[in-house]
Each structure stands twice: as C-alpha cells, then as structure tokens.
Design an enzyme around this catalytic site. Structure first.
Site, PDB file in Angstrom:
ATOM      1  N   ALA A   8       0.801  -1.225   0.000  1.00 61.19           N
ATOM      2  CA  ALA A   8       0.000   0.000   0.000  1.00 61.19           C
ATOM      3  C   ALA A   8       0.834   1.275   0.000  1.00 61.19           C
ATOM      4  CB  ALA A   8      -0.932   0.009   1.213  1.00 61.19           C
ATOM      5  N   THR A  84       2.310  -0.879   9.333  1.00 62.77           N
ATOM      6  CA  THR A  84       2.189  -2.241   8.815  1.00 62.77           C
ATOM      7  C   THR A  84       1.148  -3.063   9.564  1.00 62.77           C
ATOM      8  OG1 THR A  84       4.128  -2.774  10.188  1.00 62.77           O
ATOM      9  CG2 THR A  84       4.508  -2.364   7.835  1.00 62.77           C
ATOM     10  N   GLU A 146      13.358 -11.924  21.360  1.00 63.70           N
ATOM     11  CA  GLU A 146      13.135 -10.478  21.401  1.00 63.70           C
ATOM     12  C   GLU A 146      13.504  -9.880  20.044  1.00 63.70           C
ATOM     13  OE1 GLU A 146      14.319  -6.592  24.200  1.00 63.70           O
ATOM     14  OE2 GLU A 146      15.401  -8.499  24.401  1.00 63.70           O
ATOM     15  N   ASN A 160      15.359  -9.084  11.398  1.00 62.94           N
ATOM     16  CA  ASN A 160      13.998  -9.457  11.024  1.00 62.94           C
ATOM     17  C   ASN A 160      13.819  -9.164   9.536  1.00 62.94           C
ATOM     18  OD1 ASN A 160      11.244  -9.661  10.624  1.00 62.94           O
ATOM     19  ND2 ASN A 160      10.684  -8.055  12.071  1.00 62.94           N
ATOM     20  N   HIS A 332      20.783  10.334 -28.745  1.00 65.42           N
ATOM     21  CA  HIS A 332      22.028  10.140 -29.466  1.00 65.42           C
ATOM     22  C   HIS A 332      23.176  10.836 -28.732  1.00 65.42           C
ATOM     23  CE1 HIS A 332      19.529  13.327 -31.198  1.00 65.42           C
ATOM     24  NE2 HIS A 332      20.609  14.018 -31.482  1.00 65.42           N
TER      25      HIS A 332
END
Length: 417
Positions: A8, A84, A146, A160, A332
């Site tokens: 998104a 998220t 953790e 992660n 060019h």
C-alpha cells in the site's frame, strides 16, 4: 496457506520514481517488484493472495487481476498510511486460518518461504553486515526471544526479514498502540506473539530490502533473466527456477523483431517481442530488452541493464548498468551509467551522466532532508518521470531530478532539482 502482501505504500525513499508509480510496481527485470514477491509466495505453496493496496492501488489491481499465477487474488484498501499492523488489520476479513505476511518490496527465495510457511509461528531471519538500521532478532536455539529495533550496538547481525507465518488468532492482537513515528507496527504484534508462543527463526539464504533507487539497481542486477533463470534460447515457455518466473521471453532469432546482421551480441542477452536492434550495436549481457524497445544504430549497452517497453537507445549512445524505464528516450551521443531513468524521460543529444567520485568515496544521494550513502563507488543519477534535458547537459553523481524537470542546453547540474 493464505499470504498477505503489504503493497500500500508510496515509497517516498525512492524519490521521484514514485511520483507516478507506487514502489511495489517499479520494474525489476520483466515484472514489477511486488510480482517477484507474489511469484515466490505461489511457488512456495500459497493458495491465495491478499494484497493490501493504497497509493497507486489501481495499478496493482490492473496487473494482478482476480487471479495470478493460478491462485485467487483479493484486495484490501488501506486508505491512510498508519503502519504495517494497520495494513494487516484491513486485510483480515480475507484471512481464515494460519497465514503469512510478506512485504511487497522485499525480495526472497521461494525455498525460504516454503520453510517459513511450515513453521507457524515463525519469522524470517537474515544476516547482514550492518544490522543497526534494522530490527535485530535475539534468539536461543532457533527460537526468537526479542526484537530490538535499530540498536546502536547490535548483539548479533541477524535481522527481522519482514516475513511472518502467523496462527489464525493473531488477528486478535493487531490493536497495538502507535509508535513514536505515529504508526501501528507489525513488529509490536510480533512482540505479543513472542510473549505468548514459541516463535521460530527461519534463516533466509537470500533477502533484499528494495527501498532506495540504488537498491532497485541491485534488485535488477540479481533478477535479470539468464539461461538458468528463464528462456534465453527461444520460445514462449514460462519457467520457474528458485522462485524466479520469466514470461514469454524470445531469442534473437524471433521473427517478430528486427536485429541487424552487423549487431554484436555477447553474454546473456534476452529480448521480448518487437525489439529493434540496429547496425553497429554492441550489447553485452546480462541485458533484458523489453517489448517494443529499440537500440542503435552504433549504440553500446552493457549489463546489468534493463531497457523498458518502448524505450529508445539511439545513435552512439552508451548505457551501462542502468534501468531505463518505459518509453524513455536517450536519443544520441549520450552516456548513462549506474542510473535510473524514469518513464518518458527524454535526454537531449550529448547528455552525459557522471557516475564516479574520484576521491574513492561512495556516492551519496539526498533522501528526504538528509544525504545517504549508496554504498556504491559508482552511482549516476535518478531521473523522475518526464524529465527532459537540453543538449550537452552534464549531470553530477548522485543528483536527483524530480518529475517534469527541464535543463537548458549546456547546463551542468550539480544539485538536486
């Protein structure tokens, strides 16, 4: 396994490239970035895809449709970019049972996802040289204890990877408070799962976060098709190797294009239909020429390079290690190296891009309000959609030009515009 792909975001760190295209839809080889994620998920056994969309969502919907690679596709609209965890929250109406969550801008292998999908609850783990910019995983005997976000002194280099396999009831844990940056973070949801369950760390052999223009270059370097990653020897077969799918690639003998007999082709060079290659052209792979593009005469294209659909590389132009997006024109007598050329860009004759600092330091690029090192000794320019340069324009390393910018003939551009 149902797989939710978070797609998104606009991708502001990509600068002008996302002024008209959402980051998940930026080109990596023969398809958008997010399609590589979807392909890896399907090859790993995903039976259904749920795509969260927001900025540029119509482009995502148009590309994927109601079915993709043989599996159903659903869409969830994230109207406000609230993080998220919020992106997952809007998708849960389509989730029934254990599910996986993947970021739409992270490249990974199908084999690693296959292991992740079988290890619910689990999180993807990847080792990097400098983990200080990521969430670092603390583990004991393969179990995550953790997640430490962006530590100053990381205890480990295992991060992660932003890939998760969750049990069904995780949907009840999504109401996390906003972080310091005002977003609801999926890592806070992961913390709740770690407190409650035994979460496995699944080591990924390949992973890449594609968040900056120079990382888009690196992604194309990895994903350009070669004989062992798609058809380079003719035909229209769709093949899959290691989570990489190549669509309808045809060789240089194909009847629906025109390759001059005086052209020289070396290495892994793949073209799609309708490509025109003129006399005196030299192409050294890996290079992918998308449908309807034209090269030459007397042009030199060195890989890894992607030349997008309808793009034109003209007389005596040299392009090296670059992404030239759809309908761009380098007419060019120009040089473009280690650069991203946005859609519909038009470079005037004699436009030259500098891509090297002579003090040996990596080239830096402005991201937001700060300079960020690309980590690359060679990096050229980032040109947004519809940029047009006057003849004999010179562009310094690391310069970014926003959508629609114009330069005057003979101008030397040393600062972003």
């Amino acid at each position: 396994m149902q797989v939710v792909i978070l797609a998104a975001g606009r991708g502001t760190r990509m600068g002008p490239l996302t002024e008209t295209i959402p980051k998940p839809m930026l080109p990596v080889a023969d398809r958008p970035l997010v399609a590589h994620v979807a392909d890896a998920a399907v090859d790993a056994g995903a039976e259904e895809l749920v795509l969260t969309v927001g900025y540029g969502g119509d482009q995502v919907r148009e590309y994927f449709g109601e079915r993709y690679a043989g599996v159903p596709v659903h869409y969830a609209e994230q109207s406000d970019q609230l993080g998220t965890a919020d992106a997952l929250r809007v998708a849960v109406d389509h989730v029934d049972g254990p599910f996986a969550v993947l970021n739409g801008d992270n490249l990974c292998r199908a084999a690693d996802l296959d292991t992740l999908f079988d290890a619910v609850p689990a999180v993807g783990a990847y080792r990097v040289d400098d983990p200080s910019s990521y969430g670092v995983l603390r583990t004991e005997n393969g179990v995550v204890t953790e997640v430490v976000e962006k530590p100053d002194n990381p205890e480990t280099n295992t991060i992660n990877a932003g890939a998760y396999a969750f049990p069904a009831d995780v949907v009840d844990l999504l109401d996390v408070p906003r972080s310091e940056r005002g977003e609801r973070e999926l890592t806070d949801v992961l913390d709740r799962v770690i407190e409650r369950d035994t979460v496995s760390a699944v080591d990924f052999e390949e992973w890449m976060d594609v968040g900056h223009p120079w990382e888009l270059l690196a992604a194309n370097e990895r994903r350009l098709p070669t004989p062992d990653r798609g058809r380079a020897d003719g035909g229209t077969e769709t093949t899959t190797t290691g989570g990489i799918r190549s669509h309808k690639l045809v060789d240089f003998g194909a009847p629906d294009g025109d390759v001059h007999p005086d052209a020289t082709i070396r290495g892994d060079v793949v073209r799609e239909s309708g490509v025109q290659v003129g006399p005196g052209v030299v192409i050294e792979g890996p290079v992918l020429l998308r449908s309807g593009c034209s090269i030459g005469p007397n042009a030199y294209v060195r890989g890894p390079t992607l030349v997008g659909p309808g793009a034109r590389i003209g007389h005596a132009v040299e392009v090296k290690n670059s992404v030239v997006m759809a309908d761009a024109s380098i007419g060019h007598l120009s040089y473009v190296g280690d650069s991203i050329v946005g859609p519909r860009v038009n470079l005037g004759a004699g436009t030259n891009v500098a891509n090297l600092r002579h003090d040996g330091e990596p080239v830096s690029v402005t991201v937001g309000d700060r300079r960020v090192s690309t980590g690359r000794r060679k990096f050229g320019t980032v040109l947004g959609p519809d940029v047009k340069t006057g003849i004999q324009t010179g562009i310094h390393p690391g310069v970014t030009l926003s959508a629609g910018v114009r330069t005057t003939p003979g101008e030397i551009v040393s600062r972003d515009r």
